[in-house]
Design a protein around this motif. Sequence first.
Motif, PDB file in Angstrom:
ATOM      1  N   ASP A  27      66.837  66.417  53.613  1.00  0.00           N
ATOM      2  CA  ASP A  27      65.566  66.231  52.919  1.00  0.00           C
ATOM      3  C   ASP A  27      64.489  66.142  54.007  1.00  0.00           C
ATOM      4  OD1 ASP A  27      64.439  64.502  50.080  1.00  0.00           O
ATOM      5  OD2 ASP A  27      63.256  64.620  51.909  1.00  0.00           O
ATOM      6  N   PHE A  28      63.375  66.813  53.787  1.00  0.00           N
ATOM      7  CA  PHE A  28      62.325  66.838  54.815  1.00  0.00           C
ATOM      8  C   PHE A  28      61.757  65.453  55.126  1.00  0.00           C
ATOM      9  CE2 PHE A  28      62.077  71.427  53.829  1.00  0.00           C
ATOM     10  CZ  PHE A  28      62.015  71.932  55.114  1.00  0.00           C
ATOM     11  N   ALA A  29      61.926  64.500  54.217  1.00  0.00           N
ATOM     12  CA  ALA A  29      61.394  63.156  54.450  1.00  0.00           C
ATOM     13  C   ALA A  29      62.322  62.305  55.307  1.00  0.00           C
ATOM     14  CB  ALA A  29      61.176  62.455  53.110  1.00  0.00           C
TER      15      ALA A  29
ATOM     16  N   ASP B 104      52.195  57.478  59.404  1.00  0.00           N
ATOM     17  CA  ASP B 104      51.474  56.449  58.650  1.00  0.00           C
ATOM     18  C   ASP B 104      52.085  56.265  57.270  1.00  0.00           C
ATOM     19  OD1 ASP B 104      49.640  55.922  60.666  1.00  0.00           O
ATOM     20  OD2 ASP B 104      48.394  57.626  60.078  1.00  0.00           O
ATOM     21  N   LYS B 105      52.531  57.374  56.697  1.00  0.00           N
ATOM     22  CA  LYS B 105      53.129  57.291  55.367  1.00  0.00           C
ATOM     23  C   LYS B 105      54.600  57.692  55.457  1.00  0.00           C
ATOM     24  CE  LYS B 105      52.538  58.905  50.582  1.00  0.00           C
ATOM     25  NZ  LYS B 105      53.986  58.890  50.339  1.00  0.00           N
TER      26      LYS B 105
ATOM     27  N   SER C 197      62.458  54.898  49.474  1.00  0.00           N
ATOM     28  CA  SER C 197      63.462  54.966  50.528  1.00  0.00           C
ATOM     29  C   SER C 197      64.111  53.598  50.708  1.00  0.00           C
ATOM     30  CB  SER C 197      62.807  55.392  51.846  1.00  0.00           C
ATOM     31  OG  SER C 197      63.685  55.099  52.925  1.00  0.00           O
ATOM     32  N   PRO C 198      65.438  53.553  50.868  1.00  0.00           N
ATOM     33  CA  PRO C 198      66.079  52.262  51.144  1.00  0.00           C
ATOM     34  C   PRO C 198      65.540  51.615  52.415  1.00  0.00           C
ATOM     35  CG  PRO C 198      67.637  54.106  51.358  1.00  0.00           C
ATOM     36  CD  PRO C 198      66.394  54.646  50.749  1.00  0.00           C
TER      37      PRO C 198
ATOM     38  N   ASN D 230      52.486  63.365  62.834  1.00  0.00           N
ATOM     39  CA  ASN D 230      51.962  62.462  61.811  1.00  0.00           C
ATOM     40  C   ASN D 230      51.050  63.201  60.833  1.00  0.00           C
ATOM     41  OD1 ASN D 230      51.331  60.130  60.389  1.00  0.00           O
ATOM     42  ND2 ASN D 230      49.813  59.425  61.882  1.00  0.00           N
ATOM     43  N   GLU D 231      51.451  64.399  60.459  1.00  0.00           N
ATOM     44  CA  GLU D 231      50.678  65.152  59.465  1.00  0.00           C
ATOM     45  C   GLU D 231      51.292  64.961  58.083  1.00  0.00           C
ATOM     46  OE1 GLU D 231      48.863  68.725  62.246  1.00  0.00           O
ATOM     47  OE2 GLU D 231      50.848  68.959  61.358  1.00  0.00           O
TER      48      GLU D 231
END
Lengths: 199, 199
Positions: free
Chosen positions: A8-10, A82-83, A51-52, A119-120
């Motif tokens: 997953d990209f996150a 940041d996110k 997210s855990p 950080n984009e």
Amino acid sequence: MKIEFWFDFASTYSYPCAMRIESLAEKSNLEVVWRPFLLGPIFNKQGWNDSPFNIYKVKGEYMWKDLQRICNDIDLPLKRPDKFPQNGLLAARIAVTFANEPWIPSFIKSVFSANFEHNENITSPSVISDCLTLVGENPEDIMKEANSDIAKELLRQQTDEALTRGIFGSPSFLVDEELFWGDDRLERAIKWANDNRSH
Amino acid sequence: MKIEFWFDFASTYSYPCAMRIESLAEKSNLEVVWRPFLLGPIFNKQGWNDSPFNIYKVKGEYMWKDLQRICNDIDLPLKRPDKFPQNGLLAARIAVTFANEPWIPSFIKSVFSANFEHNENITSPSVISDCLTLVGENPEDIMKEANSDIAKELLRQQTDEALTRGIFGSPSFLVDEELFWGDDRLERAIKWANDNRSH
């Protein structure tokens, strides 16, 4: 022989993994199959709506420190976004729809860099457009197709397949049906492929 | 220099770790400090009243498979216990109360073997007595002291210290205040100790 790289990209630990899997696989003459999916629906089934690493804060703080040590080891830049987590839906739709294009691995890596090095905001179409431009592609047509019903359905199917095949986190590796979870299991997955090489 | 090994007797990945930490640490001239604690109160704070490997079944099934691969690698016998997790309270009270005795590392390893090699019930005083006998100790006095208020308080304090120092899982390692979590981070913890050796 193939190693399927499910991500997953996150996912934080998928970042160093995406950056190092190709060179490791190549040394063992393994083909990397890049298989993006969405963790969200899988986490939802486990009762998590975040997210855990956010739900369990102590574990989350440790993760960022551990990730920094891992990135330091391989000289990979890391900037805590940041996110977190960022929604990788658009990037994942592109990656499933154009899975067989030769620019896909570079695109995937550029999205991971956007998220964890620069950080984009990878939810933003303009950031994803930039990633496509960076790898030499024309964003316009690709973005259009990524928003089609076909792309949406392809990603749904891929996430369903992840669930069916026992995947519960990212990164995961499948060599045939042998499952390995975590960036720290990449070497083990490759060794397993070498030891069980039949094709 | 010291490496603190924090563990709960019920923890699956702590089993191979307990069996291999001494030889690895010795090679780097590190002293192992065995620090049993209870995961239960820490998991409770995360909202879990059972092992996450039971709560999240898919992850749990994967864990047993992954653990088998790890044990195979180091020729360590593994038999999936009928009951998981087993309450390691009694063994942990002994291990904190007699922490400075030379037989403690052998006792700890014998309890892990009882749980994960021989599928014995480590909640049972007779099993723990056998572990003490096995390492050449007379169980009677030790068992009595393990049930004293002092022993109970020592274990409570140790678990509180684990929480305070950011520990959220087992096995964990502390080298000074640098935290590492997971059997797969043992080599990294030892490397960190070597790279930051001051005493």
